[in-house]
Design an enzyme around this catalytic site. Sequence first.
Site, PDB file in Angstrom:
ATOM      1  CG  MET A 125     -18.704 -17.729 -12.349  1.00 50.31           C
ATOM      2  SD  MET A 125     -17.640 -18.574 -13.523  1.00 50.31           S
ATOM      3  CE  MET A 125     -16.015 -18.175 -12.874  1.00 50.31           C
ATOM      4  CE  LYS A 151     -11.206 -10.538  -8.181  1.00 48.34           C
ATOM      5  NZ  LYS A 151     -10.826 -11.380  -9.365  1.00 48.34           N
ATOM      6  CB  SER A 161      -9.837 -13.812  -6.246  1.00 48.34           C
ATOM      7  OG  SER A 161     -10.051 -14.774  -7.272  1.00 48.34           O
ATOM      8  CG  HIS A 218     -18.769 -12.872  -4.842  1.00 51.88           C
ATOM      9  ND1 HIS A 218     -17.845 -13.778  -4.363  1.00 51.88           N
ATOM     10  CD2 HIS A 218     -18.617 -12.876  -6.190  1.00 51.88           C
ATOM     11  CE1 HIS A 218     -17.187 -14.315  -5.362  1.00 51.88           C
ATOM     12  NE2 HIS A 218     -17.627 -13.786  -6.492  1.00 51.88           N
TER      13      HIS A 218
END
Length: 280
Positions: free
Chosen positions: A29, A149, A185, A36
Site C-alpha cells: 500500500m 508482521k 510500519s 517492504h
Amino acid sequence: MKTAKTVDELRNEIKVFGENKTIGFAPTMGYLHEGHLSLIKRAKTENDIVVVSIFVNPTQFGPGEDFESYPRDFEKDAGLAEAAGADILFLPDAKEIYPVGSATIVEVEGPITKKLCGSSRPTHFKGVTTVVNILLNIVSPDKAYFGQKDAQQVAVIKKMIRGLHMQVAIVTCPIIREADGLALSSRNVGLKTEEREQAPVLSRALNIAKDLWISGENDVATLKTVIANEINTMPLADIDYVDILDYETLAGIEKIDAPALAAVAVRFGNTRLIDNIILE
C-alpha cells in the site's frame, strides 16, 4: 524500472521480458520502508522479474478508519522500489482495480477472519482477500511476498490460495524492526513523540513472554497476562487485543504444544500498531 498504471500496460511490460520467466510479486500500500524493501530484495533473488504494486485499497478500511490519512509518497516509493530491485511498478487507481459495475467479492469465512484484527475490523479481511485475488489474477506471479508482521493476513491469504487452488507460492518474510524493537510500519509516521517513545513496549512484551515460554511456561492464559501487564506499563497504550493462537490455523489453544503465534494490537492515540512473535 518500468511503471504501469493500467492492467494492459502491466501485462505488456511483463511480455517484454519474454516467455518462461518467473515472476515475483510484492503487493504493497506504499509509503515504503525497509520491511517492504526486504520483500522486493528477496523476490529479486528468487525470480526473473519482480513486480511491485502500490495501491491503497479502500475496501479493506472500515468506516472511521484511516484511509484518507494513510501516508502516501508515490514519487519517493518509486525510487526506493527501483533501488531494491523492482523491474515493474504497478500504480493503479481504484477504478482500474474495481471497474464501474464491479460486484465481485472474495471472502474467506470462518474463525480465521473473525479473531485478532477481524474482531475489531469486521470487514477488513474481505477487502484484503478481494484485492489480493484481483492483483494475483492481474500479475499471475509464481511467488508473492508478504511480511510476517501481518501474520493473520498471511494465514488468511494462504487459506484463500488453497481454497481456490491458485497456482502461486506465498513467501513469508521476517519482520524488520527499528533498533529499539518497534516493527516497521507505514503507520509509525502517525506516532507523536511520546507515543513513539512508548511504542517499543509491543516487542518488549512479546519477547518477555517468549523468554518465559522458553523457560518452560506453556500456559496461554499466563503468557497473555504477562504480555498485557507489560504493555499496560505504558500510559498511552490502549490494548485492542492480546492473543496466542496455533500458528498454522489460528485456532484457540490453552497450552502451547506446537508452534504458536503471540500477537498484539495496541492503539497509541490515533495510530493502531500490530506486532507478533512466533513461539516454536
